[in-house]
Write a protein that holds these residues in place. Sequence first.
Motif, PDB file in Angstrom:
ATOM      1  N   TYR A 102       0.826  -1.210   0.000  1.00 10.26           N
ATOM      2  CA  TYR A 102       0.000   0.000   0.000  1.00 10.26           C
ATOM      3  C   TYR A 102       0.862   1.263   0.000  1.00 10.26           C
ATOM      4  O   TYR A 102       0.492   2.262  -0.618  1.00 10.26           O
ATOM      5  CB  TYR A 102      -0.974  -0.008   1.185  1.00 10.26           C
ATOM      6  CG  TYR A 102      -0.390   0.473   2.488  1.00 10.26           C
ATOM      7  CD1 TYR A 102      -0.537   1.804   2.866  1.00 10.26           C
ATOM      8  CD2 TYR A 102       0.302  -0.384   3.348  1.00 10.26           C
ATOM      9  CE1 TYR A 102      -0.006   2.273   4.060  1.00 10.26           C
ATOM     10  CE2 TYR A 102       0.830   0.073   4.533  1.00 10.26           C
ATOM     11  CZ  TYR A 102       0.687   1.395   4.883  1.00 10.26           C
ATOM     12  OH  TYR A 102       1.234   1.856   6.051  1.00 10.26           O
ATOM     13  N   GLN A 110     -13.282  -9.620   5.600  1.00 14.47           N
ATOM     14  CA  GLN A 110     -13.733  -8.525   4.745  1.00 14.47           C
ATOM     15  C   GLN A 110     -15.184  -8.130   5.001  1.00 14.47           C
ATOM     16  O   GLN A 110     -15.796  -7.455   4.185  1.00 14.47           O
ATOM     17  CB  GLN A 110     -13.552  -8.863   3.248  1.00 14.47           C
ATOM     18  CG  GLN A 110     -12.112  -9.076   2.832  1.00 14.47           C
ATOM     19  CD  GLN A 110     -11.206  -7.918   3.173  1.00 14.47           C
ATOM     20  OE1 GLN A 110     -11.575  -6.766   2.991  1.00 14.47           O
ATOM     21  NE2 GLN A 110     -10.033  -8.196   3.721  1.00 14.47           N
ATOM     22  N   HIS A 115     -11.693   4.047  10.257  1.00 12.53           N
ATOM     23  CA  HIS A 115     -10.508   3.890   9.415  1.00 12.53           C
ATOM     24  C   HIS A 115     -10.550   2.571   8.655  1.00 12.53           C
ATOM     25  O   HIS A 115     -10.171   2.504   7.486  1.00 12.53           O
ATOM     26  CB  HIS A 115      -9.238   3.974  10.257  1.00 12.53           C
ATOM     27  CG  HIS A 115      -8.999   5.333  10.792  1.00 12.53           C
ATOM     28  ND1 HIS A 115      -8.493   6.350  10.028  1.00 12.53           N
ATOM     29  CD2 HIS A 115      -9.246   5.864  12.013  1.00 12.53           C
ATOM     30  CE1 HIS A 115      -8.421   7.457  10.751  1.00 12.53           C
ATOM     31  NE2 HIS A 115      -8.872   7.180  11.955  1.00 12.53           N
ATOM     32  N   ALA A 116     -11.029   1.519   9.339  1.00 15.98           N
ATOM     33  CA  ALA A 116     -11.107   0.220   8.678  1.00 15.98           C
ATOM     34  C   ALA A 116     -12.156   0.247   7.576  1.00 15.98           C
ATOM     35  O   ALA A 116     -11.943  -0.266   6.479  1.00 15.98           O
ATOM     36  CB  ALA A 116     -11.429  -0.863   9.700  1.00 15.98           C
ATOM     37  N   GLU A 148     -13.311   2.894   5.947  1.00 14.15           N
ATOM     38  CA  GLU A 148     -12.865   3.781   4.880  1.00 14.15           C
ATOM     39  C   GLU A 148     -11.935   3.026   3.933  1.00 14.15           C
ATOM     40  O   GLU A 148     -12.066   3.063   2.723  1.00 14.15           O
ATOM     41  CB  GLU A 148     -12.119   4.982   5.481  1.00 14.15           C
ATOM     42  CG  GLU A 148     -11.576   5.939   4.436  1.00 14.15           C
ATOM     43  CD  GLU A 148     -10.553   6.916   5.001  1.00 14.15           C
ATOM     44  OE1 GLU A 148     -10.156   6.752   6.177  1.00 14.15           O
ATOM     45  OE2 GLU A 148     -10.154   7.832   4.276  1.00 14.15           O
ATOM     46  N   ASN A 149     -10.998   2.291   4.532  1.00 17.32           N
ATOM     47  CA  ASN A 149      -9.963   1.648   3.727  1.00 17.32           C
ATOM     48  C   ASN A 149     -10.452   0.401   3.012  1.00 17.32           C
ATOM     49  O   ASN A 149      -9.803  -0.087   2.096  1.00 17.32           O
ATOM     50  CB  ASN A 149      -8.771   1.319   4.632  1.00 17.32           C
ATOM     51  CG  ASN A 149      -7.492   1.192   3.847  1.00 17.32           C
ATOM     52  OD1 ASN A 149      -6.886   0.150   3.820  1.00 17.32           O
ATOM     53  ND2 ASN A 149      -7.102   2.258   3.163  1.00 17.32           N
ATOM     54  N   SER A 150     -11.623  -0.102   3.416  1.00 15.89           N
ATOM     55  CA  SER A 150     -12.096  -1.346   2.820  1.00 15.89           C
ATOM     56  C   SER A 150     -12.880  -1.109   1.531  1.00 15.89           C
ATOM     57  O   SER A 150     -13.204  -2.045   0.824  1.00 15.89           O
ATOM     58  CB  SER A 150     -12.994  -2.090   3.812  1.00 15.89           C
ATOM     59  OG  SER A 150     -14.204  -1.383   3.972  1.00 15.89           O
ATOM     60  N   ARG A 163     -18.613   2.439   2.262  1.00 13.95           N
ATOM     61  CA  ARG A 163     -18.492   3.641   3.084  1.00 13.95           C
ATOM     62  C   ARG A 163     -19.875   4.123   3.522  1.00 13.95           C
ATOM     63  O   ARG A 163     -20.050   4.609   4.634  1.00 13.95           O
ATOM     64  CB  ARG A 163     -17.756   4.741   2.326  1.00 13.95           C
ATOM     65  CG  ARG A 163     -16.271   4.449   2.235  1.00 13.95           C
ATOM     66  CD  ARG A 163     -15.479   5.583   1.652  1.00 13.95           C
ATOM     67  NE  ARG A 163     -14.067   5.172   1.567  1.00 13.95           N
ATOM     68  CZ  ARG A 163     -13.123   5.880   0.973  1.00 13.95           C
ATOM     69  NH1 ARG A 163     -13.409   7.036   0.413  1.00 13.95           N
ATOM     70  NH2 ARG A 163     -11.878   5.437   0.935  1.00 13.95           N
ATOM     71  N   PHE A 168      -6.611  -2.190   6.941  1.00 15.66           N
ATOM     72  CA  PHE A 168      -6.590  -0.732   6.781  1.00 15.66           C
ATOM     73  C   PHE A 168      -5.235  -0.208   7.222  1.00 15.66           C
ATOM     74  O   PHE A 168      -4.410  -0.947   7.747  1.00 15.66           O
ATOM     75  CB  PHE A 168      -7.698  -0.087   7.635  1.00 15.66           C
ATOM     76  CG  PHE A 168      -7.451  -0.132   9.123  1.00 15.66           C
ATOM     77  CD1 PHE A 168      -6.987   0.996   9.798  1.00 15.66           C
ATOM     78  CD2 PHE A 168      -7.678  -1.296   9.866  1.00 15.66           C
ATOM     79  CE1 PHE A 168      -6.763   0.969  11.165  1.00 15.66           C
ATOM     80  CE2 PHE A 168      -7.457  -1.322  11.229  1.00 15.66           C
ATOM     81  CZ  PHE A 168      -7.004  -0.197  11.883  1.00 15.66           C
ATOM     82  N   TRP A 203      -3.420   3.653   8.848  1.00 12.31           N
ATOM     83  CA  TRP A 203      -3.805   4.926   9.466  1.00 12.31           C
ATOM     84  C   TRP A 203      -2.521   5.757   9.648  1.00 12.31           C
ATOM     85  O   TRP A 203      -1.667   5.395  10.435  1.00 12.31           O
ATOM     86  CB  TRP A 203      -4.499   4.639  10.806  1.00 12.31           C
ATOM     87  CG  TRP A 203      -4.995   5.858  11.536  1.00 12.31           C
ATOM     88  CD1 TRP A 203      -4.991   7.144  11.102  1.00 12.31           C
ATOM     89  CD2 TRP A 203      -5.573   5.884  12.841  1.00 12.31           C
ATOM     90  NE1 TRP A 203      -5.540   7.962  12.045  1.00 12.31           N
ATOM     91  CE2 TRP A 203      -5.901   7.224  13.123  1.00 12.31           C
ATOM     92  CE3 TRP A 203      -5.845   4.902  13.807  1.00 12.31           C
ATOM     93  CZ2 TRP A 203      -6.488   7.601  14.335  1.00 12.31           C
ATOM     94  CZ3 TRP A 203      -6.422   5.290  14.993  1.00 12.31           C
ATOM     95  CH2 TRP A 203      -6.739   6.628  15.251  1.00 12.31           C
ATOM     96  N   ALA A 214      -3.540  -3.818   3.998  1.00  8.43           N
ATOM     97  CA  ALA A 214      -3.952  -2.427   3.800  1.00  8.43           C
ATOM     98  C   ALA A 214      -4.016  -2.098   2.317  1.00  8.43           C
ATOM     99  O   ALA A 214      -3.283  -2.653   1.510  1.00  8.43           O
ATOM    100  CB  ALA A 214      -2.977  -1.495   4.500  1.00  8.43           C
ATOM    101  N   ASN A 215      -4.907  -1.187   1.989  1.00  6.73           N
ATOM    102  CA  ASN A 215      -5.191  -0.870   0.603  1.00  6.73           C
ATOM    103  C   ASN A 215      -4.774   0.568   0.324  1.00  6.73           C
ATOM    104  O   ASN A 215      -5.220   1.490   0.990  1.00  6.73           O
ATOM    105  CB  ASN A 215      -6.698  -1.052   0.385  1.00  6.73           C
ATOM    106  CG  ASN A 215      -7.113  -0.754  -1.027  1.00  6.73           C
ATOM    107  OD1 ASN A 215      -6.313  -0.320  -1.848  1.00  6.73           O
ATOM    108  ND2 ASN A 215      -8.376  -1.003  -1.318  1.00  6.73           N
TER     109      ASN A 215
END
Lengths: 309, 323, 483
Positions: free
Chosen positions: C167, C219, C247-248, C250-252, C269, C347, C349, C433-434
């Motif tokens: 990432y 997931q 945060h998790a 958002e990133n998923s 989201r 995720f 951060w 993390a993405n």
Amino acid sequence: MADEVKEQNTEKTELAEGKKAIRVNVVADKNAGAKNFIVKFGIHTVCILLALLSIFPFWIMIVNSTRSTVQIQEHALSLIPSTYVIQNFQILTGKSFNPAVGLLNSLIISTGSTLLTVYFSSLTAYALVAYDWKLKNAFFKFIIGVMMIPAQVTMIGFYQAVYAVGMTNKLSMLILPAIAAPATVFFMRQYLYPTLSMEIVQAARIDGAGEFRIFNTIVLPMMKPAIATQAIFCFVNSWNNLFTPLVLLTDSKKYTMPIMVSLLRGDIYKTEYGSVYMGLTLTVLPLIIIYLILSKYIIAGVALGGVKS
Amino acid sequence: MRKKKTGMVKYGKYGYIFSLPFAIAFLVFQLYPILFTAFIGFTDLKGVVPGEIHVLENPFENFQQVLTNPVFQGALGNTFLIWLCNFIPQLSLALLLTAWFTDRRWKLKGQGIYKVLIYMPNIITAATIAILFKSLFDYPVSPVNDILVKVGILKEAHNFLISKGMARGLVAFIQFWMWYGYTMLILISGVLGINPEIFEAAEVDGASRWQVFWQITIPNIKTILLFTLVTSLIGGLNMFDIPKLFLLGGPDNATLTTSVFIYNQAFSGSYLYNRAAAASMIMFFIIMFFSSILFLLLREKDTDGKAKYTGVSKKSEKKGGEA
Amino acid sequence: MKVFKRAMAIALSACMVASMTAGCTGSGDTGTPSTGTETGGTETGGDTTGGDTTGGDTTGGSAEGGTINVWAFTDEVPGMIEKFKEAHPDFNYEINTTIIATTEGAYQPALDQALAAGGADAPDIYCAEAAFVLKYTKGDMASFACPYDDLGIDTQAKIDEAQIAQYTVDIGTNPDGKVVGLGYQATGGAFIYRRSIAKEVFGTDDPDEIAKIIGSGSQNWDKFYEAAATLKDSGYGIVSGDGDIWHAIENSSDQGWIVDGKLVIDPKREAFLDYSMELMENDYHNDTQDWSDAWFADMKGEGSKGIFGFFGPAWLINYTLAPNCGGTAVGEGTYGDWAVCAPPVGFFWGGTWVIANKDSAKKEAVGQIIEWITLDCTEDGLQYKWANGTLNGEGGTKDCVASATVMAMSDGTLDFLGGQNMFDVFGEANSYANGKNLTQYDETINQYWRDQVRQYTSGQKTRDQAIADFKQNVAANLDVTVE
């Protein structure tokens, strides 16, 4: 807090009524003394409450500068000091910048711009009050107009200009613009307009004094209360100004105190709140001292400003 | 009045000479930024690294966009609301304190300390004040919540800062609290500039406190009052620090003022300098409109006040005429 | 002084043009801007041998000398460069550091101006934080970023050797597919939970078991909310506030906030509205906000009810959880009562990326510094010292680093985590993390989104109204098409 205000407000109306009562009875009343005492007691109560409200944030700030970051994160507000003064101070001085240099830079900028602002604003105001010249009214209107322009966006143009001529990291770029302070000119003019006695100026002219000398030796002393007030405001503003220096001063030797505090706060992953408050306290101390020095002109009482004829 | 003195014309050139430093400093440091702002409102200037600037085909496009923007309209409403809620109590309290602290017969003990302390909130930076109030009213744990729950007023912690009304009220209160001391100092310095003999004369005549304050003090500081009103209007409608730092304009834009809106346009990501400049110009015209009204209103009353005052006592009239 | 400098610049400019075009390793863009050339003269003007020592190889670059401007928003990276100089005595460049805090949003305008203006003060190396790094690697300012390849770094080979978290590479890759920025720290997130509560409620505190219970790597959030219900029955909340899961979530998501200039609300989201409401309605949390007093209190276990865990990267453990746990040794407060396991959804951060200016006249030297910080996976590299907490002497803070190779060599055992080696979990977390769903406006848009979500969950407005108001805010403040 809202309740307190309400309380004060009711107290205020009570006081106003009390005052009215006194006025009706005028002086002769036997009860006047007692009533006077009650009114004064009320006034003092209100004033003490307001004063406590004013001291409150300072107290919190100073107490927090003695507490550890963890203590502050647990309870942001506490009235009881702790024992981390030295640690907080060490963190503050252990950073890549020197708070003493920051204080000195702040002092240079604030003193310089305050002196320029009050002197040249008084001079401009005197020009607007004492003389008749063709462009006078237009100039006054122009100053008022300039004052109304919102600051946030004209900043962009200012930075661009400063960067374009390569004048970043020069303290003078934060001092010299203070010569043109429209709001201060406006205040000085409003102050001088009813106060200035042209008879005195005429008398001095007859004695052979030049215009410039008259301004420096007769008019300026007359404006002491106004100058003291504006000097305080100008100094406080300049001292606390963060955004302009932050963008214009990128060299750590030129940093002002507020820039250093904002750097401490900007360490997002491990903000050391104790030392941030220590920095804030150190920032505000010189301000308080300057303020106390200047405030004697405001406190001293009625005799200072008046025109003796 | 006294300004139309003979011999003034001869000295007229000093008017130009003495205003020259101001004019030069203004030309050098402020003119370009102001013209720049006025100009880019009509252009397509935006983005971090602005390209070439073009004047838009419809030069007023940015102005139209801002004026029809519901967020801007809301911000304008908030700004006026918060300003009124802060300014009216602020001026009232400042006038009351001025009356107390300048009263010659009371000679209030300790007034020096009061004057000094009451201005103090203005010394602390807005950022500190914002953090302080945020902590005071935070949710679910904060001193205010703790006290209210302990006393029994609230059953459980209440999230004050999520209610729009409460948020606006707090911003107005903070503004009030930070600035009433400043206003008071301005007014007091105005009173100190009044010729003491006028007060003495009024005292000899047996004028009451009420009469002295309303018929001598107020008319004589009218020019300063105008200053206070105008600068407070300008400052209030440009209110920025506290709304920005306290709740970031939230909750739900309740404390978003026009200045914060302008800042967000310019700096929150898209760098819409052109729209920010247009919004600035719109605010400039709004402020100018209201200031002009204030100038008109107070100019008329200026002569009124003096006339009324002369009615109180012959002796002070004589003195007043001299001053 | 100024006049003198200017004269020097003019006098030396001819020689400098020659030396600089020779000095930069074949990337033609260095010599082009006239400002860059002129000020290059003032920079290296003192070194008369500048012209002939520019051999083009690394050692030649070091011998040249001069000043390297470093811009950062904390003193972290400047501190590392100090250490680099200590470890490389033959590196004879002066480092001129500019640190501007990100508070009050001043860092970016100043950096942008300095980059655009060029000249002597122009940054050679600059740092960008996760919140705004996209702008400098892919967005409006990407044109200033120099590909690592042009700094004399064999980038791809080094990335493979060091096994840099994907990432961070994705984020640091410019639109042309070249790597222009990398970090040293890795900020992949894990679920950090209380061992005592785990034992009491689930009968085990083993990270592998807890991972299964909260649905690590699944997931989706189904298992996590089942666990929340179980915890609720024992009087515990699963997280402190809805910010913890944001945060998790958002990133998923599959898409970022903006796709082709249009605002997109990814279904994952949008679901944050419902997840947040579920937490609220079922009383699964203490309804705190991140970084508030109440949030910190939950770390000590002193909130209105006990809180099972937090989502976060290693720095959250080091700088936030550990100092706020109410003790400094096992048995005090919640110290030692924590463990980490993989989160339901990967995720990251935060994090810092290091970028070089394509107009820099000292690319060789800049490349040496950047390689040492971001890609050197030996025991002499920064990351090894960073992971083991030995950069400033023994016993420093151990932190996750971008290189999986380094983490495998290092020991991430913490007493705070009851002796668990956190690198086992975080190495995996970094790979989950993405880095592909970010946009340069995220900071602003996230603020609007979370404000509206709070309005919805606190019952101030309906779900539809919250979404409509969110769209209106984005449309009003950003140059983004909203439908």
